[in-house]
Design a protein around this motif. Structure first.
Motif, PDB file in Angstrom:
ATOM      1  N   ILE A  93      67.801  22.633  70.529  1.00 30.89           N
ATOM      2  CA  ILE A  93      69.023  22.045  71.079  1.00 30.89           C
ATOM      3  C   ILE A  93      69.372  22.702  72.409  1.00 30.89           C
ATOM      4  O   ILE A  93      69.782  22.032  73.366  1.00 30.89           O
ATOM      5  CB  ILE A  93      70.175  22.163  70.057  1.00 30.89           C
ATOM      6  N   ILE A  94      69.205  24.005  72.488  1.00 37.73           N
ATOM      7  CA  ILE A  94      69.476  24.718  73.743  1.00 37.73           C
ATOM      8  C   ILE A  94      68.592  24.184  74.866  1.00 37.73           C
ATOM      9  O   ILE A  94      69.070  23.934  75.985  1.00 37.73           O
ATOM     10  CB  ILE A  94      69.284  26.231  73.548  1.00 37.73           C
ATOM     11  N   GLU A  95      67.299  23.988  74.590  1.00 40.87           N
ATOM     12  CA  GLU A  95      66.390  23.451  75.606  1.00 40.87           C
ATOM     13  C   GLU A  95      66.786  22.037  75.995  1.00 40.87           C
ATOM     14  O   GLU A  95      66.706  21.658  77.175  1.00 40.87           O
ATOM     15  CB  GLU A  95      64.948  23.489  75.099  1.00 40.87           C
ATOM     16  N   HIS A  96      67.220  21.240  75.029  1.00 39.22           N
ATOM     17  CA  HIS A  96      67.695  19.883  75.327  1.00 39.22           C
ATOM     18  C   HIS A  96      68.895  19.936  76.273  1.00 39.22           C
ATOM     19  O   HIS A  96      68.961  19.168  77.248  1.00 39.22           O
ATOM     20  CB  HIS A  96      68.085  19.170  74.029  1.00 39.22           C
ATOM     21  N   VAL A  97      69.833  20.827  75.998  1.00 36.77           N
ATOM     22  CA  VAL A  97      71.018  20.953  76.852  1.00 36.77           C
ATOM     23  C   VAL A  97      70.620  21.381  78.265  1.00 36.77           C
ATOM     24  O   VAL A  97      71.147  20.855  79.255  1.00 36.77           O
ATOM     25  CB  VAL A  97      72.031  21.949  76.241  1.00 36.77           C
ATOM     26  N   LYS A  98      69.704  22.320  78.369  1.00 34.03           N
ATOM     27  CA  LYS A  98      69.236  22.760  79.700  1.00 34.03           C
ATOM     28  C   LYS A  98      68.714  21.581  80.507  1.00 34.03           C
ATOM     29  O   LYS A  98      69.040  21.418  81.696  1.00 34.03           O
ATOM     30  CB  LYS A  98      68.134  23.809  79.553  1.00 34.03           C
ATOM     31  N   ARG A  99      67.900  20.753  79.866  1.00 29.62           N
ATOM     32  CA  ARG A  99      67.336  19.591  80.573  1.00 29.62           C
ATOM     33  C   ARG A  99      68.427  18.594  80.931  1.00 29.62           C
ATOM     34  O   ARG A  99      68.438  18.019  82.027  1.00 29.62           O
ATOM     35  CB  ARG A  99      66.266  18.912  79.707  1.00 29.62           C
ATOM     36  N   PHE A 100      69.375  18.406  80.007  1.00 28.68           N
ATOM     37  CA  PHE A 100      70.444  17.425  80.229  1.00 28.68           C
ATOM     38  C   PHE A 100      71.339  17.823  81.400  1.00 28.68           C
ATOM     39  O   PHE A 100      71.660  16.989  82.256  1.00 28.68           O
ATOM     40  CB  PHE A 100      71.274  17.271  78.950  1.00 28.68           C
ATOM     41  N   VAL A 101      71.763  19.079  81.452  1.00 29.29           N
ATOM     42  CA  VAL A 101      72.674  19.498  82.528  1.00 29.29           C
ATOM     43  C   VAL A 101      71.969  19.448  83.883  1.00 29.29           C
ATOM     44  O   VAL A 101      72.590  19.120  84.912  1.00 29.29           O
ATOM     45  CB  VAL A 101      73.274  20.905  82.268  1.00 29.29           C
ATOM     46  N   GLU A 102      70.671  19.751  83.883  1.00 32.59           N
ATOM     47  CA  GLU A 102      69.924  19.680  85.148  1.00 32.59           C
ATOM     48  C   GLU A 102      69.781  18.241  85.615  1.00 32.59           C
ATOM     49  O   GLU A 102      70.015  17.937  86.787  1.00 32.59           O
ATOM     50  CB  GLU A 102      68.542  20.311  84.968  1.00 32.59           C
ATOM     51  N   ALA A 103      69.449  17.347  84.688  1.00 33.16           N
ATOM     52  CA  ALA A 103      69.247  15.945  85.045  1.00 33.16           C
ATOM     53  C   ALA A 103      70.546  15.284  85.494  1.00 33.16           C
ATOM     54  O   ALA A 103      70.531  14.357  86.320  1.00 33.16           O
ATOM     55  CB  ALA A 103      68.662  15.190  83.856  1.00 33.16           C
ATOM     56  N   ASN A 104      71.689  15.761  84.966  1.00 36.63           N
ATOM     57  CA  ASN A 104      72.979  15.140  85.273  1.00 36.63           C
ATOM     58  C   ASN A 104      73.814  15.966  86.244  1.00 36.63           C
ATOM     59  O   ASN A 104      75.000  15.682  86.451  1.00 36.63           O
ATOM     60  CB  ASN A 104      73.750  14.907  83.978  1.00 36.63           C
ATOM     61  N   HIS A 105      73.189  16.986  86.843  1.00 37.95           N
ATOM     62  CA  HIS A 105      73.822  17.807  87.878  1.00 37.95           C
ATOM     63  C   HIS A 105      75.158  18.393  87.419  1.00 37.95           C
ATOM     64  O   HIS A 105      76.165  18.381  88.139  1.00 37.95           O
ATOM     65  CB  HIS A 105      74.028  16.979  89.156  1.00 37.95           C
ATOM     66  N   ILE A 106      75.172  18.895  86.201  1.00 37.31           N
ATOM     67  CA  ILE A 106      76.373  19.522  85.650  1.00 37.31           C
ATOM     68  C   ILE A 106      76.332  21.011  85.980  1.00 37.31           C
ATOM     69  O   ILE A 106      75.384  21.708  85.604  1.00 37.31           O
ATOM     70  CB  ILE A 106      76.453  19.311  84.121  1.00 37.31           C
ATOM     71  N   PRO A 107      77.322  21.526  86.714  1.00 38.13           N
ATOM     72  CA  PRO A 107      77.292  22.938  87.130  1.00 38.13           C
ATOM     73  C   PRO A 107      77.433  23.893  85.945  1.00 38.13           C
ATOM     74  O   PRO A 107      78.061  23.563  84.938  1.00 38.13           O
ATOM     75  CB  PRO A 107      78.477  23.050  88.081  1.00 38.13           C
ATOM     76  N   LYS A 108      76.878  25.088  86.092  1.00 38.23           N
ATOM     77  CA  LYS A 108      76.888  26.061  85.009  1.00 38.23           C
ATOM     78  C   LYS A 108      78.281  26.599  84.692  1.00 38.23           C
ATOM     79  O   LYS A 108      78.480  27.174  83.625  1.00 38.23           O
ATOM     80  CB  LYS A 108      75.946  27.219  85.344  1.00 38.23           C
ATOM     81  N   ASP A 109      79.230  26.413  85.617  1.00 42.18           N
ATOM     82  CA  ASP A 109      80.583  26.893  85.327  1.00 42.18           C
ATOM     83  C   ASP A 109      81.394  25.893  84.497  1.00 42.18           C
ATOM     84  O   ASP A 109      82.570  26.120  84.208  1.00 42.18           O
ATOM     85  CB  ASP A 109      81.335  27.248  86.610  1.00 42.18           C
ATOM     86  N   LYS A 110      80.743  24.799  84.068  1.00 46.10           N
ATOM     87  CA  LYS A 110      81.420  23.799  83.233  1.00 46.10           C
ATOM     88  C   LYS A 110      81.105  23.972  81.747  1.00 46.10           C
ATOM     89  O   LYS A 110      81.643  23.243  80.912  1.00 46.10           O
ATOM     90  CB  LYS A 110      81.004  22.387  83.673  1.00 46.10           C
ATOM     91  N   PHE A 111      80.226  24.923  81.421  1.00 44.01           N
ATOM     92  CA  PHE A 111      79.854  25.079  80.014  1.00 44.01           C
ATOM     93  C   PHE A 111      79.338  26.490  79.763  1.00 44.01           C
ATOM     94  O   PHE A 111      79.066  27.259  80.693  1.00 44.01           O
ATOM     95  CB  PHE A 111      78.777  24.052  79.623  1.00 44.01           C
ATOM     96  N   GLU A 112      79.222  26.808  78.486  1.00 44.20           N
ATOM     97  CA  GLU A 112      78.626  28.070  78.065  1.00 44.20           C
ATOM     98  C   GLU A 112      77.895  27.850  76.748  1.00 44.20           C
ATOM     99  O   GLU A 112      78.205  26.917  75.998  1.00 44.20           O
ATOM    100  CB  GLU A 112      79.695  29.160  77.877  1.00 44.20           C
ATOM    101  N   PHE A 113      76.943  28.702  76.478  1.00 42.93           N
ATOM    102  CA  PHE A 113      76.340  28.748  75.153  1.00 42.93           C
ATOM    103  C   PHE A 113      77.077  29.799  74.339  1.00 42.93           C
ATOM    104  O   PHE A 113      77.545  30.809  74.871  1.00 42.93           O
ATOM    105  CB  PHE A 113      74.853  29.104  75.239  1.00 42.93           C
ATOM    106  N   GLN A 114      77.169  29.557  73.029  1.00 47.50           N
ATOM    107  CA  GLN A 114      77.782  30.528  72.126  1.00 47.50           C
ATOM    108  C   GLN A 114      76.880  30.767  70.925  1.00 47.50           C
ATOM    109  O   GLN A 114      76.241  29.833  70.431  1.00 47.50           O
ATOM    110  CB  GLN A 114      79.153  30.049  71.612  1.00 47.50           C
ATOM    111  N   MET A 115      76.838  32.014  70.482  1.00 47.97           N
ATOM    112  CA  MET A 115      76.174  32.362  69.226  1.00 47.97           C
ATOM    113  C   MET A 115      77.027  33.389  68.504  1.00 47.97           C
ATOM    114  O   MET A 115      77.939  33.985  69.081  1.00 47.97           O
ATOM    115  CB  MET A 115      74.770  32.929  69.472  1.00 47.97           C
ATOM    116  N   LEU A 116      76.675  33.612  67.246  1.00 53.05           N
ATOM    117  CA  LEU A 116      77.389  34.573  66.425  1.00 53.05           C
ATOM    118  C   LEU A 116      76.854  35.982  66.641  1.00 53.05           C
ATOM    119  O   LEU A 116      75.658  36.176  66.887  1.00 53.05           O
ATOM    120  CB  LEU A 116      77.257  34.201  64.947  1.00 53.05           C
ATOM    121  N   TYR A 117      77.732  36.933  66.533  1.00 55.50           N
ATOM    122  CA  TYR A 117      77.369  38.344  66.632  1.00 55.50           C
ATOM    123  C   TYR A 117      76.259  38.675  65.628  1.00 55.50           C
ATOM    124  O   TYR A 117      76.351  38.359  64.445  1.00 55.50           O
ATOM    125  CB  TYR A 117      78.606  39.192  66.340  1.00 55.50           C
ATOM    126  N   GLY A 118      75.179  39.293  66.116  1.00 58.59           N
ATOM    127  CA  GLY A 118      74.101  39.717  65.244  1.00 58.59           C
ATOM    128  C   GLY A 118      73.007  38.695  65.014  1.00 58.59           C
ATOM    129  O   GLY A 118      72.002  38.997  64.377  1.00 58.59           O
TER     130      GLY A 118
END
Length: 323
Positions: A225-250
């Motif tokens: 899913i992370i790789e899919h999002v990377k491709r999607f934001v690049e293809a749609n010119h979505i800047p990196k300051d519009k989103f973040e990835f989140q994961m749980l501690y550990g």
């Protein structure tokens, strides 16, 4: 009975919750819970900050049925906000309405949240209202909409396993939203049950909010899913300051570090406190791979009592089903 259902049932067992608190974090949860005190949590946050990772802090606790306990939780959250401010770590707050009295009285819960929001507002700190199970969904959205009339720096969570998630994300598109798959056991009249259906809806919601929303927190450990999002934001010119990835501690720590190094905004969900049991059980329920994180604790001299109960319940369920 599925093993996932066993862990979710255990997460709601008050007797085991109370027993777990007596044992502290000796049952394997120390790998995914950043201690029992805010001081311990701050140390973990500092280490993540050094790696370019921000944090959202969860003072563990939920399903409170006593006003005094809810007031205590409110005071603790305010103390944590002040500690984050005083130590100047890069972090904000995540909280659960049921911990603050939602199951007792809506107005009482709202007043507790207003006190928290007032403190966070003084320090320009973001608050995320975590979502819980289905019966608490609409009341939590109402709390969000009432609070943001005076305190705009508040967001919430959309859970992809709910059928209604698309209409909810459209309703709340002007808020900062964390999008998750969902961690509670829900019936098939309100939620998807199949992993593929949940994943498909998860991606649809992420793409919608990236293109139409305010700010998107993408909460997943799934590298596909992370790789899919990377491709999607690049293809749609979505800047990196519009989103973040989140994961749980550990969880998937090296992947967390890698994404931060690649220049993506990254936020780690950092839980702490003595009331860790329900959180820990749901993490085990979410993905079978999570169980491997505590394997060493299960098979040493101090066998993990809680996981032992889970395994026994699972086997009993299988035996009963066969009969």
């Amino acid at each position: 009975m599925k093993l996932k259902d066993v862990f979710i049932s255990l997460s709601e067992n008050q007797f085991l919750n109370q027993a777990a608190q007596k044992y502290g974090l000796k049952m394997g949860a120390s790998s995914v819970v950043a201690g029992t005190t805010i001081e311990e949590a701050i140390e973990g946050i500092r280490e993540l900050n050094r790696r370019g990772i921000s944090c959202t802090v969860d003072c563990l606790g939920e399903f409170v049925s006593d006003k005094a306990e809810a007031t205590k939780a409110k005071d603790q959250i305010i103390h944590v906000i002040e500690a984050i401010h005083d130590t100047e770590v890069d972090a904000h707050i995540s909280l659960k309405p049921s911990q603050l009295g939602l199951d007792i009285d809506y107005a009482f819960c709202l007043e507790n949240l207003k006190e928290i929001a007032e403190t966070a507002s003084r320090y320009e700190m973001f608050i995320n209202i975590d979502m819980e199970n289905y019966e608490r969904l609409e009341p939590s959205f109402r709390l969000l909409e009432e609070l943001t009339q005076n305190y705009p720096n508040i967001g919430t969570v959309i859970q992809a396993y709910f059928y209604r998630a698309q209409s909810d994300i459209e309703r709340l598109k002007d808020y900062r939203l964390r999008i998750v798959k969902g961690a509670y056991k829900e019936t098939n009249d309100v939620a998807y049950q199949d992993k593929m259906d949940i994943d498909d809806n998860f991606l649809r919601l992420i793409e919608y909010h990236l293109q139409n929303g305010k700010f998107t927190s993408i909460a997943t450990h799934d590298h596909q899913i992370i790789e899919h999002v990377k491709r999607f934001v690049e293809a749609n010119h979505i800047p990196k300051d519009k989103f973040e990835f989140q994961m749980l501690y550990g969880f998937r720590t090296e992947l967390q570090y890698q994404l931060a190094k690649e220049g993506y905004q990254f936020c780690t969900y950092v839980p702490f406190g003595t009331d860790w049991y329900g959180y820990f059980m749901r993490r085990l329920a979410e993905r079978p791979q999570n169980i491997s994180l505590v394997t060493k604790q299960v098979f040493n001299k101090k066998t993990n009592i809680i996981l032992g109960v889970a395994a026994g319940a699972f086997l009993l369920g299988r035996i009963t089903k066969k009969k």
